[in-house]
Design a protein around this motif. Structure first.
Motif, PDB file in Angstrom:
ATOM      1  N   SER A  44      42.094  18.235  24.232  1.00 54.07           N
ATOM      2  CA  SER A  44      43.250  18.955  24.771  1.00 54.07           C
ATOM      3  C   SER A  44      44.531  18.421  24.135  1.00 54.07           C
ATOM      4  N   ILE A  45      45.415  19.314  23.772  1.00 53.26           N
ATOM      5  CA  ILE A  45      46.707  18.926  23.188  1.00 53.26           C
ATOM      6  C   ILE A  45      47.766  19.159  24.260  1.00 53.26           C
ATOM      7  N   ASP A  46      48.176  18.097  24.920  1.00 50.60           N
ATOM      8  CA  ASP A  46      49.072  18.200  26.059  1.00 50.60           C
ATOM      9  C   ASP A  46      50.497  17.789  25.696  1.00 50.60           C
ATOM     10  N   GLN A  47      51.433  18.683  25.947  1.00 46.97           N
ATOM     11  CA  GLN A  47      52.858  18.437  25.774  1.00 46.97           C
ATOM     12  C   GLN A  47      53.184  17.747  24.439  1.00 46.97           C
ATOM     13  N   PRO A  48      52.739  18.344  23.327  1.00 54.10           N
ATOM     14  CA  PRO A  48      53.089  17.760  22.025  1.00 54.10           C
ATOM     15  C   PRO A  48      54.591  17.857  21.780  1.00 54.10           C
ATOM     16  N   VAL A  49      55.080  17.038  20.872  1.00 54.02           N
ATOM     17  CA  VAL A  49      56.491  17.074  20.482  1.00 54.02           C
ATOM     18  C   VAL A  49      56.565  17.578  19.053  1.00 54.02           C
ATOM     19  N   PHE A  50      57.250  18.707  18.857  1.00 56.65           N
ATOM     20  CA  PHE A  50      57.422  19.287  17.533  1.00 56.65           C
ATOM     21  C   PHE A  50      58.844  19.038  17.038  1.00 56.65           C
ATOM     22  N   ILE A  51      58.946  18.555  15.822  1.00 59.32           N
ATOM     23  CA  ILE A  51      60.239  18.466  15.147  1.00 59.32           C
ATOM     24  C   ILE A  51      60.335  19.677  14.223  1.00 59.32           C
ATOM     25  N   LEU A  52      61.227  20.590  14.555  1.00 59.02           N
ATOM     26  CA  LEU A  52      61.472  21.764  13.732  1.00 59.02           C
ATOM     27  C   LEU A  52      62.870  21.653  13.132  1.00 59.02           C
ATOM     28  N   MET A  80      47.340  30.105  13.281  1.00 64.37           N
ATOM     29  CA  MET A  80      47.705  29.188  14.361  1.00 64.37           C
ATOM     30  C   MET A  80      46.464  28.533  14.964  1.00 64.37           C
ATOM     31  N   ALA A  81      45.379  29.287  15.079  1.00 63.68           N
ATOM     32  CA  ALA A  81      44.137  28.723  15.609  1.00 63.68           C
ATOM     33  C   ALA A  81      43.607  27.638  14.669  1.00 63.68           C
ATOM     34  N   PHE A  82      43.701  27.883  13.354  1.00 57.83           N
ATOM     35  CA  PHE A  82      43.257  26.876  12.396  1.00 57.83           C
ATOM     36  C   PHE A  82      44.138  25.635  12.487  1.00 57.83           C
ATOM     37  N   TYR A  83      45.448  25.844  12.564  1.00 55.45           N
ATOM     38  CA  TYR A  83      46.378  24.718  12.681  1.00 55.45           C
ATOM     39  C   TYR A  83      46.070  23.907  13.946  1.00 55.45           C
ATOM     40  N   ARG A  84      45.828  24.594  15.050  1.00 58.90           N
ATOM     41  CA  ARG A  84      45.495  23.900  16.292  1.00 58.90           C
ATOM     42  C   ARG A  84      44.227  23.063  16.132  1.00 58.90           C
ATOM     43  N   SER A  85      43.223  23.621  15.440  1.00 61.92           N
ATOM     44  CA  SER A  85      41.976  22.868  15.241  1.00 61.92           C
ATOM     45  C   SER A  85      42.211  21.614  14.412  1.00 61.92           C
ATOM     46  N   CYS A  86      43.164  21.670  13.472  1.00 59.27           N
ATOM     47  CA  CYS A  86      43.501  20.488  12.669  1.00 59.27           C
ATOM     48  C   CYS A  86      44.122  19.399  13.553  1.00 59.27           C
ATOM     49  N   LEU A  87      45.000  19.808  14.466  1.00 60.91           N
ATOM     50  CA  LEU A  87      45.616  18.843  15.370  1.00 60.91           C
ATOM     51  C   LEU A  87      44.573  18.265  16.333  1.00 60.91           C
ATOM     52  N   ALA A 144      60.065  27.147  10.660  1.00 61.16           N
ATOM     53  CA  ALA A 144      61.245  27.736  11.293  1.00 61.16           C
ATOM     54  C   ALA A 144      61.009  29.184  11.697  1.00 61.16           C
ATOM     55  N   GLN A 145      60.375  29.967  10.820  1.00 58.78           N
ATOM     56  CA  GLN A 145      60.128  31.370  11.136  1.00 58.78           C
ATOM     57  C   GLN A 145      58.735  31.600  11.715  1.00 58.78           C
ATOM     58  N   ALA A 146      58.097  30.494  12.127  1.00 63.80           N
ATOM     59  CA  ALA A 146      56.850  30.600  12.882  1.00 63.80           C
ATOM     60  C   ALA A 146      57.048  30.038  14.279  1.00 63.80           C
ATOM     61  N   ALA A 147      58.316  29.802  14.659  1.00 69.44           N
ATOM     62  CA  ALA A 147      58.601  29.133  15.936  1.00 69.44           C
ATOM     63  C   ALA A 147      58.031  29.908  17.122  1.00 69.44           C
ATOM     64  N   ALA A 148      58.175  31.222  17.123  1.00 68.29           N
ATOM     65  CA  ALA A 148      57.673  32.014  18.251  1.00 68.29           C
ATOM     66  C   ALA A 148      56.155  31.903  18.367  1.00 68.29           C
ATOM     67  N   SER A 149      55.445  32.005  17.241  1.00 70.46           N
ATOM     68  CA  SER A 149      53.982  31.866  17.259  1.00 70.46           C
ATOM     69  C   SER A 149      53.576  30.462  17.662  1.00 70.46           C
ATOM     70  N   LEU A 150      54.276  29.475  17.157  1.00 72.00           N
ATOM     71  CA  LEU A 150      53.963  28.083  17.460  1.00 72.00           C
ATOM     72  C   LEU A 150      54.074  27.816  18.961  1.00 72.00           C
ATOM     73  N   ARG A 198      53.949  30.016  21.369  1.00 69.39           N
ATOM     74  CA  ARG A 198      52.917  30.747  22.109  1.00 69.39           C
ATOM     75  C   ARG A 198      51.600  29.981  22.080  1.00 69.39           C
ATOM     76  N   ALA A 199      51.317  29.352  20.945  1.00 62.10           N
ATOM     77  CA  ALA A 199      50.072  28.591  20.809  1.00 62.10           C
ATOM     78  C   ALA A 199      50.123  27.275  21.582  1.00 62.10           C
ATOM     79  N   PHE A 200      51.328  26.713  21.748  1.00 61.48           N
ATOM     80  CA  PHE A 200      51.503  25.440  22.457  1.00 61.48           C
ATOM     81  C   PHE A 200      52.607  25.617  23.501  1.00 61.48           C
TER      82      PHE A 200
END
Length: 409
Positions: free
Chosen positions: A71-79, A204-211, A232-238, A240-242
């Protein structure tokens, strides 16, 4: 999902072959002997690279399927916008013991659990032998990184932008330096606007599996920290995934960030292609960066209070310790006493600061007047000279808020 993802990857790879064998007449690079020699070198290497990673991912499904339950809980993203201090902030936060973050070698060579554990085993054996392999790698690393340190600190064991994990599916915009005429790469740069919804979800699913694989190896009891200026232009998808992610978004005045990013691409493009259409690349990057600012300023203020904060590069430069601590308070992140002590040792001057001079602007074919005109609306929305972080919900009302918020639900 895997079959469709593989089909997407093969389609993108086919396009890379096509633009190499038959460059478009209106392309950014000039076809010639050097162009075809480069293709003959890059395409086989890229084929081996893809086969290496896909084999590792397949072995994961046979040997380490437990990563799927992580489970990936409350990750911190630097955008942020490129050249806005994201790397400096990432390296600073990576010192915090609550976080785990990807290193360069993990992004490029240890993406799968299988290859990462193999890499660890080889490193242990190398230390037992007295580090002969480590010595060779260090020499090669220094040679390859020569001239890049002023643009982006590079090292196999340094924290790195895990956007590179999308390389095995050819979903990484960084490949544009080698294949500037590949339309699919430019579409990926405008992720939320140019890709079909199903393709966005697969990436996004592939990226999540990498994390998940990263946490499977490093322990899922630690909070994940990632840095991705290219998202930056994937922020909305990112988001939604997290949906429970916290975001620190670095922003720098366009007068500094834009010419810095344009000039940062030039050495790689010249080294790989010799002459290329600098004006065409510059104009396209200018439009892309303007969209980066707009997307970040549109998407992040919609987050719930306590979930996103903007960090002006000027604030990080003037007072790095105070700025980082303030970001933690806005996002309700715990501050470890040892990390607080480490923050106090960071001198002012972290990250970028001053805008480009007129001379440097002219060197990349820009002018202060042109930048002022293109980014006037963006400057009206955000105070790039602010001396402290601004919670995302307050963008548009830049008066200092009364006090930090309580932890978000």
């Amino acid at each position: 999902m895997t079959t469709r993802l593989l089909r997407d990857t093969l389609r993108r790879f086919g396009e890379l072959i096509a633009v190499t064998v038959r460059p478009p007449r209106d392309g950014y690079r000039q076809p010639g002997p050097g162009h075809y020699l480069l293709g003959l070198a890059l395409l086989p290497l890229l084929t081996l690279f893809l086969a290496y990673h896909w084999l590792g991912l397949l072995l994961d499904e046979l040997l380490f399927r437990g990563y799927r339950r992580v489970s990936i809980d409350q990750p911190v993203f630097i955008l942020g916008v490129p050249r806005s201090g994201t790397t400096a902030l990432h390296h600073t936060l990576a010192r915090d013991p609550q976080f785990t973050t990807m290193r360069t070698w993990e992004c490029l060579f240890g993406l799968s659990v299988t290859w990462r554990l193999c890499g660890r085993a080889i490193a242990r054996f190398d230390r037992w032998l007295g580090r002969p392999l480590g010595w060779i790698l260090q020499r090669v690393e220094r040679r390859l990184a020569r001239g890049l340190q002023s643009v982006h600190p590079t090292g196999l064991d340094l924290p790195e932008e895990d956007y590179w994990t999308l390389l095995p599916v050819l979903g990484c915009f960084g490949l544009v330096a080698a294949f500037p005429d590949a339309r699919s790469l430019w579409r990926i740069a405008r992720f939320d606007h140019a890709l079909p919804p199903a393709e966005r979800e697969r990436l996004m699913a592939f990226y999540r599996s990498c994390l998940q694989r990263h946490l499977y190896v490093h322990g899922d009891d630690r909070r994940l920290l990632t840095k991705n200026a290219a998202f930056a232009q994937a922020a909305a998808s990112l988001l939604r995934a997290f949906p429970d992610a916290r975001v620190i978004c670095c922003l720098r005045d366009p007068a500094g960030a834009v010419p810095s990013q344009v000039s940062a691409l030039d050495p790689a493009l010249r080294a790989l292609h010799g002459s290329y259409r600098r004006t065409g690349i510059r104009d396209r990057m200018l439009a892309l960066l303007a969209d980066h600012y707009r997307d970040l300023l549109d998407v992040l203020p919609e987050r719930a209070p306590g979930r996103a904060v903007f960090l002006p590069a000027a604030a990080l430069h003037r007072a790095p310790a105070a700025s980082v601590a303030e970001c933690y308070r806005w996002l309700a992140l715990p501050l470890d006493p040892e990390f607080v002590a480490a923050l106090q040792r960071i001198p002012p001057g972290t990250g970028p600061s001053a805008p480009a001079t007129e001379r440097r602007l002219r060197a990349v074919g820009l002018s202060a007047a042109a930048l002022d005109e293109r980014f006037a609306a963006i400057r009206a929305r955000f105070d790039f000279a602010a001396r402290a972080p601004t919670p995302a919900w307050a963008v548009g009302d830049l008066r200092p808020p009364a006090s930090p918020l309580a932890p978000a639900a």
